[in-house]
Design an enzyme around this catalytic site. Structure first.
Site, PDB file in Angstrom:
ATOM      1  N   SER A 154       0.845  -1.192   0.000  1.00 19.98           N
ATOM      2  CA  SER A 154       0.000   0.000   0.000  1.00 19.98           C
ATOM      3  C   SER A 154       0.887   1.251   0.000  1.00 19.98           C
ATOM      4  CB  SER A 154      -0.941  -0.037   1.213  1.00 19.98           C
ATOM      5  OG  SER A 154      -1.931   0.945   1.145  1.00 19.98           O
ATOM      6  N   ASP A 326      -8.929  -6.042  -4.923  1.00 21.19           N
ATOM      7  CA  ASP A 326      -8.466  -4.778  -4.352  1.00 21.19           C
ATOM      8  C   ASP A 326      -8.871  -3.652  -5.293  1.00 21.19           C
ATOM      9  OD1 ASP A 326      -7.158  -2.612  -3.270  1.00 21.19           O
ATOM     10  OD2 ASP A 326      -5.165  -3.515  -3.301  1.00 21.19           O
ATOM     11  N   HIS A 359      -8.281  -4.898  -0.407  1.00 20.52           N
ATOM     12  CA  HIS A 359      -6.959  -4.313  -0.186  1.00 20.52           C
ATOM     13  C   HIS A 359      -6.254  -4.950   1.012  1.00 20.52           C
ATOM     14  CE1 HIS A 359      -3.796  -1.403  -0.546  1.00 20.52           C
ATOM     15  NE2 HIS A 359      -4.016  -0.903   0.657  1.00 20.52           N
TER      16      HIS A 359
END
Length: 394
Positions: A154, A326, A359
């Site tokens: 991320s 995601d 995610h």
């Protein structure tokens, strides 16, 4: 390889820097401290170091547990440790808490050296590039001139990517997981909604709430609820909660209370729980700083949006991983990075994991994902040992 059943004990460390750190905004910060932890042993030629960069609400406590503390596992403990994908029997792993965070490094809740007052809203804006520069200074102090790898998921993946652009000669491998070369307008919009929730909380006081002895918990709760929705996939939310009611509700044949304010659905209860928990430990100004750093990151901006031109500076080998569900950092964003790297004839591996978790999948124990990372780090270890056996320097 069998994973060591004995928990790895983590020891928090801190390093102070008196000299000013120039920031991209034109401001600077001095007399600051970076919190960090290390795991494993640095080898004789100091070539086996792996830097792990953290995401929004994580910290330097990447792996292991704190001695005498229950439930103190590092946020990526399933990934890093003896016998794990990033094997600390082979690698010296470093986790650094970013400047401006609220987990030990100097941030808005600390004292400004020039005024003697808490920074609050006066803490300067920091960027991904600023964090990388600070991390590089810490590695200098540890006498690590080159990283075997930099790893992040991320926002951490953005830092890993930025390392290959800012310090191409210092990174041999970059592992970028569930990340992107910049945020989409939709992602910036989610961040802005979360920030508005915080700054419009009456307890925010323009970012100087410390002086008033309050915390803008209402805003933090909403910010976390908004963010958490984006971390999960629709499938996961439906599977875990569906339309289930929180309790048996009386007063109607449908089971509803027909109230606009009561918590009736399980998903409502879950989001409120996540928001309440987050508001008790996270700093509001830190949330504003970190989401802005996400918004600003865009290495192709100075190249007219040409990512291939931006990536011409890279010299590392790459592993990119994405997850099919995601939607915040979709596989399409990883495809952009893979193509830009291939345009520059870089050595790049890519894995797209068909996982239902959204995610958050980059933090979970998906065997396929873990095996991809394990294999890649085994390759790095093989490279290091091959060089050592050949009598050269890494």
């Amino acid at each position: 390889m069998t994973v060591n059943a004995t928990p790895m004990i983590a020891t928090p460390q801190a390093m102070h820097f008196a000299e000013p750190l120039a920031l991209q905004s034109g401001a600077s910060v001095r007399d600051y401290t970076l919190a960090f932890e290390t795991y494993g042993t640095l080898n004789a030629d100091r070539s086996n170091a792996v830097l792990v960069c953290h995401a929004l609400n994580a910290s330097h406590h990447v792996a292991g547990v704190y001695e005498g503390q229950d439930k103190s596992e590092g946020w990526w403990d399933n990934m890093i440790g003896p016998g794990k994908p990033v094997d600390t029997n082979h690698f010296f792993v470093i986790g650094v808490n970013n400047l401006g965070s609220c987990f030990g490094s100097t941030g808005p809740m600390h004292t400004h050296p020039d005024t003697g007052k808490v920074y609050g809203a006066d803490f300067p804006v920091v960027t991904v590039e600023d964090w990388v520069n600070a991390q590089a200074l810490l590695l200098d102090r540890l006498d690590i001139t080159q990283l075997a790898a930099v790893l992040g998921g991320s926002l951490g993946g953005m830092q890993a990517l930025s390392w290959t652009l800012q310090y191409p000669e210092r990174v041999r491998h970059a592992v970028v997981v569930a990340s992107a070369p910049n945020l989409t307008a939709e992602n910036i919009a989610f961040n802005e909604v979360a920030r508005r929730a915080i700054v419009t909380d009456p307890d925010f006081h323009g970012g100087h709430f410390y002086e008033h002895g309050v915390v803008p918990q209402r805003g933090l709760r909403i910010a976390r609820m908004v963010g958490h929705i984006t971390y999960l996939s629709d499938d996961v939310m439906n599977e875990k909660f569906g339309r289930e009611l929180r309790d048996a509700v009386v007063g109607s044949a449908t089971g509803y209370k027909y109230s606009t304010q009561d918590v009736e659905f399980q998903i409502e209860s879950y989001l409120r729980y996540q928001g309440d928990k987050f508001s008790e430990y996270f700093d509001a100004n830190t949330y504003l700083l970190i989401t802005r750093a996400l918004d600003y990151f865009d290495p192709a901006r100075t190249y007219g949006g040409d990512l291939s031109a931006a990536f011409a500076r890279t010299a590392a080998k790459f592993l990119l991983v994405s997850f099919t569900t995601d939607w915040r950092f979709s596989p399409a964003r990883s495809h952009e990075m893979v193509q830009a790297l291939l345009d520059n004839q870089r050595d790049v591996s890519y894995a797209e994991i068909d996982a239902p978790h959204g995610h958050d999948a980059f933090l979970l124990d998906d065997a396929r994902y873990m095996n991809v990372v394990r294999s890649y780090f085994a390759r790095i270890h093989h490279e290091l040992t091959s060089v050592t056996h050949a009598g050269g320097a890494a």
